[in-house]
Design an enzyme around this catalytic site. Structure first.
Site, mmCIF file in Angstrom:
data_model
loop_
_atom_site.group_PDB
_atom_site.id
_atom_site.type_symbol
_atom_site.label_atom_id
_atom_site.label_comp_id
_atom_site.label_asym_id
_atom_site.label_seq_id
_atom_site.Cartn_x
_atom_site.Cartn_y
_atom_site.Cartn_z
ATOM 1 N N ASP A 196 49.486 17.985 22.716
ATOM 2 C CA ASP A 196 49.249 19.150 21.867
ATOM 3 C C ASP A 196 50.323 20.213 22.037
ATOM 4 O O ASP A 196 50.470 21.093 21.186
ATOM 5 C CB ASP A 196 47.874 19.743 22.195
ATOM 6 C CG ASP A 196 47.440 20.792 21.180
ATOM 7 O OD1 ASP A 196 47.491 20.490 19.978
ATOM 8 O OD2 ASP A 196 47.069 21.899 21.596
ATOM 9 N N LEU A 277 44.335 25.988 16.030
ATOM 10 C CA LEU A 277 45.158 26.629 15.004
ATOM 11 C C LEU A 277 46.649 26.363 15.199
ATOM 12 O O LEU A 277 47.466 26.932 14.485
ATOM 13 C CB LEU A 277 44.905 28.141 15.000
ATOM 14 C CG LEU A 277 43.496 28.567 14.555
ATOM 15 C CD1 LEU A 277 43.325 30.063 14.715
ATOM 16 C CD2 LEU A 277 43.240 28.163 13.115
ATOM 17 N N ARG A 278 46.989 25.531 16.179
ATOM 18 C CA ARG A 278 48.400 25.236 16.375
ATOM 19 C C ARG A 278 48.977 24.492 15.159
ATOM 20 O O ARG A 278 50.175 24.557 14.897
ATOM 21 C CB ARG A 278 48.608 24.407 17.642
ATOM 22 C CG ARG A 278 48.480 25.212 18.930
ATOM 23 C CD ARG A 278 49.195 24.530 20.082
ATOM 24 N NE ARG A 278 49.074 25.311 21.296
ATOM 25 C CZ ARG A 278 48.207 25.075 22.279
ATOM 26 N NH1 ARG A 278 47.371 24.047 22.174
ATOM 27 N NH2 ARG A 278 48.154 25.829 23.359
ATOM 28 N N GLY A 279 48.143 23.765 14.449
ATOM 29 C CA GLY A 279 48.610 23.050 13.275
ATOM 30 C C GLY A 279 49.170 23.997 12.226
ATOM 31 O O GLY A 279 50.278 23.802 11.707
#
Length: 339
Positions: A196, A277-279
């Protein structure tokens, strides 16, 4: 000093090359994960890009080669400033390999035992993380990396600092780098916590076209016979890539990502079930870097579409009822949402 294989001379692997350029323009993306077959040019591409980048300006005498314009300074820079006017050097962008069997001392740094025993003073000997500051940290077969090293990398990647509290030492130094990992998924899974942390993920495979395979062999043979001569043949193409990166770095800070593009990014992440919310953050940064590389004046849906798969393929949950590859699932979602 050996001459690296020119970045521009790589045959095919367009997605990998595009992702590497994006990471070079916008380090905040968080690095790159390259998964696929052995011998497909993964490490060659990284070293080739680092070689064509212009030298970086660094504080002379600083063990961490800090940027003299940086607001934050390490203890070396503070000591040099206290001693008078700081001098600078022009240094090549570092590309540091992290071996699978590396010890914690080698990665983090440790007490210089020789000076401690002979002179009775405590001196910190910087490790691989210090050498990689402002450059690239490359881990081949990252999916086989030992768990204790994975935990160390997660902490440093999140903070941008390496904190040492051991052997009577207590210090911290900057360790901001573009993390690039490569590996073959068939040899083992990558821990989700580390996976991730990579901003982008690409898949590479051995070319199936006869013409492409022949061209790879022909160029590699020419390089091995005469590295300097082969590099000179590609110097103009590499210079063009260098200009593209430098101009994109100047543009990327001036580009705003509009509300419609952010809305589309969020819709896509929800549709594919991306965790956290890293996407969305990665989609925004990668699309902006892509626009800067293309010298666009605005970030468009086409830029978002171009980076969607590489930004999200490693963030999807596995669906036991759907054996479709993650990249195909994202492309399907893009087609359903944006057409």
């Amino acid at each position: 000093m050996s001459i690296p294989y020119p970045f521009s001379a790589l045959v095919g692997q367009d997605e990998m090359k595009r992702a590497i350029l994006i990471a070079a323009v916008e380090p905040a993306i968080g690095g790159l994960l390259v998964l696929g077959d052995r011998g497909t040019g993964k490490s060659t591409a990284v070293r080739g890009l680092a070689a064509l980048l212009p030298k970086m300006r660094a504080v002379q005498g600083c063990r961490y080669h800090c940027d003299p314009e940086s607001a934050s300074v390490c203890e070396d820079c503070e000591r040099l400033k206290a001693g008078g006017r700081i001098k600078t050097d022009q240094l090549p962008v570092p590309v540091v390999d992290l071996p699978l069997g590396a010890s914690e001392d080698r990665v983090l740094g440790a007490l210089d035992l020789e000076r401690a025993l002979s002179q009775g003073i405590k001196v910190f000997e910087p490790g691989l993380l210090a050498r990689a500051h402002r450059g690239f940290l490359y881990i081949d077969e990252v999916n086989l990396l030992e768990d204790h090293l994975v935990d160390l990398l997660i902490d440093v990647a999140a903070s941008g600092e390496n904190v040492i509290e051991r052997d009577g030492l207590s210090l911290r130094h900057p360790a901001r780098f573009v993390l690039i990992g490569s590996g073959n998924p068939e040899e083992g899974e990558l821990r989700p916590q580390l996976q991730d942390r990579f901003g982008l993920s690409v898949e590479v495979s051995t070319p199936r076209e006869i013409a492409a395979r022949v061209e790879v062999v022909r160029r590699r043979d020419a390089y091995e016979r005469d590295p300097a001569g082969f590099a000179s043949q590609w110097s103009r193409a590499d210079a063009q890539v260098r200009r593209q990166i430098l101009q994109a770095r100047d543009r990327v800070g001036c580009l705003d990502v509009g509300e419609p593009v952010l809305q589309r990014a969020a819709e896509l992440c929800v549709a594919v079930g991306s965790d956290g919310l890293r996407g969305e953050l990665t989609l925004m940064r990668a699309a902006r870097a892509m626009a800067a590389l293309e010298a666009s004046t605005e970030v468009t849906l086409d830029h978002l579409r171009a980076v969607a798969v590489m930004a999200l393929r490693h963030r999807l949950r596995r669906n036991p009822l759907d054996d479709t590859a993650s990249g195909e699932r994202i492309e399907r979602a893009v087609a359903e949402l944006w057409n």
